[in-house]
Structure formats: C-alpha cells, structure tokens
Design a protein around this motif. Sequence first.
Motif, PDB file in Angstrom:
ATOM      1  N   ASP A  21       0.762  -1.265   0.217  1.00  0.00           N
ATOM      2  CA  ASP A  21      -0.020  -0.016  -0.214  1.00  0.00           C
ATOM      3  C   ASP A  21       0.726   1.176   0.085  1.00  0.00           C
ATOM      4  O   ASP A  21       0.255   2.352  -0.354  1.00  0.00           O
ATOM      5  CB  ASP A  21      -1.103  -0.096   1.228  1.00  0.00           C
ATOM      6  N   LYS A  58      -3.917  -0.725  -2.684  1.00  0.00           N
ATOM      7  CA  LYS A  58      -4.482   0.539  -2.232  1.00  0.00           C
ATOM      8  C   LYS A  58      -3.722   1.785  -2.931  1.00  0.00           C
ATOM      9  O   LYS A  58      -4.228   2.807  -3.580  1.00  0.00           O
ATOM     10  CB  LYS A  58      -4.591   1.148  -0.882  1.00  0.00           C
ATOM     11  N   ALA A  59      -2.461   1.477  -3.315  1.00  0.00           N
ATOM     12  CA  ALA A  59      -1.554   2.444  -3.878  1.00  0.00           C
ATOM     13  C   ALA A  59      -1.588   2.135  -5.576  1.00  0.00           C
ATOM     14  O   ALA A  59      -2.084   1.258  -6.068  1.00  0.00           O
ATOM     15  CB  ALA A  59      -0.051   2.073  -3.592  1.00  0.00           C
ATOM     16  N   GLN A  60      -1.205   3.546  -6.029  1.00  0.00           N
ATOM     17  CA  GLN A  60      -1.249   3.446  -7.514  1.00  0.00           C
ATOM     18  C   GLN A  60       0.250   3.801  -7.937  1.00  0.00           C
ATOM     19  O   GLN A  60       0.988   4.629  -7.750  1.00  0.00           O
ATOM     20  CB  GLN A  60      -2.028   4.858  -7.820  1.00  0.00           C
ATOM     21  N   SER A 105       3.610   2.110 -10.792  1.00  0.00           N
ATOM     22  CA  SER A 105       3.905   1.280 -12.108  1.00  0.00           C
ATOM     23  C   SER A 105       4.698   0.256 -11.564  1.00  0.00           C
ATOM     24  O   SER A 105       5.437   0.315 -10.633  1.00  0.00           O
ATOM     25  CB  SER A 105       4.938   2.354 -12.671  1.00  0.00           C
ATOM     26  N   LEU A 158      -0.572  -5.273  -8.016  1.00  0.00           N
ATOM     27  CA  LEU A 158      -1.202  -3.984  -8.546  1.00  0.00           C
ATOM     28  C   LEU A 158      -2.624  -3.757  -7.981  1.00  0.00           C
ATOM     29  O   LEU A 158      -3.396  -2.683  -8.161  1.00  0.00           O
ATOM     30  CB  LEU A 158      -1.163  -4.142  -9.748  1.00  0.00           C
ATOM     31  N   GLN A 159      -3.290  -4.877  -7.226  1.00  0.00           N
ATOM     32  CA  GLN A 159      -4.665  -4.661  -6.476  1.00  0.00           C
ATOM     33  C   GLN A 159      -4.645  -4.018  -5.123  1.00  0.00           C
ATOM     34  O   GLN A 159      -5.546  -3.753  -4.485  1.00  0.00           O
ATOM     35  CB  GLN A 159      -5.345  -6.114  -6.449  1.00  0.00           C
TER      36      GLN A 159
END
Length: 386
Positions: free
Chosen positions: A156, A339-341, A343, A336-337
């Motif tokens: 996260d 809470k963070a966005q 790459s 990638l699932q």
Amino acid sequence: MDETEKIAILQKLIQIKSVNGNEAAVARYIASLFEPYQQSAKVEFVTYSPGRDNLVITIGNPNGKQLGLSGHEDVVDPGELSTWHHDPFAGEIAAGNVYGRGASDMKSGLAAIVIAMLELLADGTPLNGSIRLLATVGEETGEYGAAQLTKAGYADQLAALVIAEPTGLDKIAYTARGVIDYHVDSIGKSVHSAQSAKGINAIDNLIVFYNEVTEIMQRLDKIDPVLGGLLHNVDLISGGEQINTIPGEARLSANVRTIPAYPNQMIYDILEKLVHRLNDRAGFQLKLSYSYPEEAVPGRSNAPLVKLAQKIGHRVIGNRVIPVGAGGASDASEFLQSKAQFSAIVYGPGTNTSHEPDEYIEIEQFLQATMLYRNLALAFLAGEGN
C-alpha cells in the motif's frame, strides 16, 4: 561483498528444495543474512501455512517514497532426474554458469535483490526513501503469497515495483497477459450403455459447452499491439468409469490468457452466462469454478519507470534494453490490486531454460543484476523515474 560471496548466496538458495512448498527455509536463510543489520532492517515473516513463509524486509528512510523489489521463493518440480546432467539442487558451477532448479526462475533474481540491499546496508549508503523486499510463496501455482501480502497492506505504500522474474537484462516487460484457469464439472446420470436412453451423458454435455465457448471466444478478436490476441485453450477433459457405462460425471479444464482489452471480469461474465444458459436445458447440470485468476497488467513502454530501468540497464550491461510484453502472469498482477497507484515492471536475470532440465544462469549476468538493482534503487529514490 566479493563475487565469491555473491555466488555462494545464489548456490545456497538453489540448494534449498522449495518445490511448491518449504519456502520457510528460503525465508529463514535470507533473513539470516540481514542479522548483522538488525538496527537498520525491518524483517517480517508472513506465514501462509506451515512451512510456507513470505518474507518482507524494509530498509531506508520511512519518510520518503518506497520502491518494491519482489521475487518468489518457490520453484517447480525438477521432473525426471535422469534428464539432468547437473544435480538440480546442488547449485553446481560449470562453464561460467550456475546450474539448478530455480537458477533462472527465479532464485538468481531473488538473490540479486537481496545482495543489492545487503551492500547498501554494509556501505551505510543514505537512502532518500525506503526499499521493500517482497519475497513470496506459491507464485508458480497461483501467486497466493503475493495475494496474501497485498491483502495485508504490504504494497500500500509502494511508489513503484520491480519484479525480478527472468526477462534477461536486455529486456523489460512492462505489460503482461492475465490468466484465468477455469473448470466446468458436468453431472449426468450413469447407466449401462445398452440402456443409454435412461441416462444423461456428462461428457456429451461438456462437448456442447466446449463447442459454444469456443465459438464465443473466437469472436473476441481485438489484438493488443504488444501482447497479441486473447488466448483460450481447453487443455483437460476427463470423465467416465468404463467403456460400457454412460458417464455420470465429467470435468473440463481450460486456460485463458487475457489482454487489457478483455479484462477478467468480462470473461467471468461470459462463462457464467453460458453455463447458466446451458443449465436451463433439460439434462444439463454444469458447475463453473476458477483457480487463481490473474488480471492482465497494462503499461506503457515510455513510462518513467521503464525509461529509468532502460537507462540503468544500459549502463550496467553495455547494450540496449528493449521494452517488451510478457505472455505469462507474475506477482505484479496481485500487488497492483493494492490501495496504492504505482507502475510495475518485470526485469530480472535469466535464460531460456526456466522449468527445463539443466536450468542455469550465467554468472556474469547474475553479478550484473546485483549492480543493476542497487543502481536502479538509488536512482529511483533520488527522484529519477517519477
């Protein structure tokens, strides 16, 4: 750390028989390497089941951004030992290579990450953020270690993620297919074949499903410019008891390789609608189930993280580093699932011998990877690749 010590770490990891289990031994060994730095490294064991521990190690400044470096601890079975010329669990050195199960996929990548972090600690290198090792269980059978860590929040705080799966150091995978393994169980009615009209043939009903699902999947004809089209393959069909008895049970298993244009939920909806429609017919009793589905990973070849990794990789290996797509899934699909966005890229040492007899990694490439991860981490935390 000298080259002999680095190679010895890789050999030790290969010697641990972590075939779809026993990852706890891998986790314990890696954790032991960080014992001299107890004041500077936070070490956490996250147990999946007895004998199967994920490992999370965090170093650096908690107030800055965080780079994730990830590798899986498990390996696939070596198969028939007579096909190997080198003991799959010895870590033998020959002709400039280290041989053994996992040498390419992916204990060389995992070892290189660990060594890069150990060297940063040994040198007392100040970091403008933190580095988090995410060492996972069960990647080869469904990425469930990564799923567990993601649900527990360990991804996260990530600002970027590098998965050290074997691409070779001249390639970076920035996008990847997703995976859906599904099963359709058919329940019929078993009778003597001489009285077949009294029975319900479970295999016949699966054949109807097979024909209809094949036709539907063929209509999903969009082509991803990097990954290609969606792939759907029925790989297993089993059923019946003996040749003179109408089969009362049968199972079909299939594998779907998805692309971003056709997300997994779209495929779930298609399959579930078809099964529901067929079950409305007389004599049909189908049940659909899934095992460890993974989403496709979208990405851009010109993303800042990709560009930074290309630059660092070029400096280390002296050759051009090419962005590519990956046909298989990795732990990135789970992380990638969170809470963070952020790459994610797949970039690691390896050869085209993964899962094969006499799997190996070139020692030169492995040593280059240790330098690459160290330099990439420093550059990213210094503000490059944003």
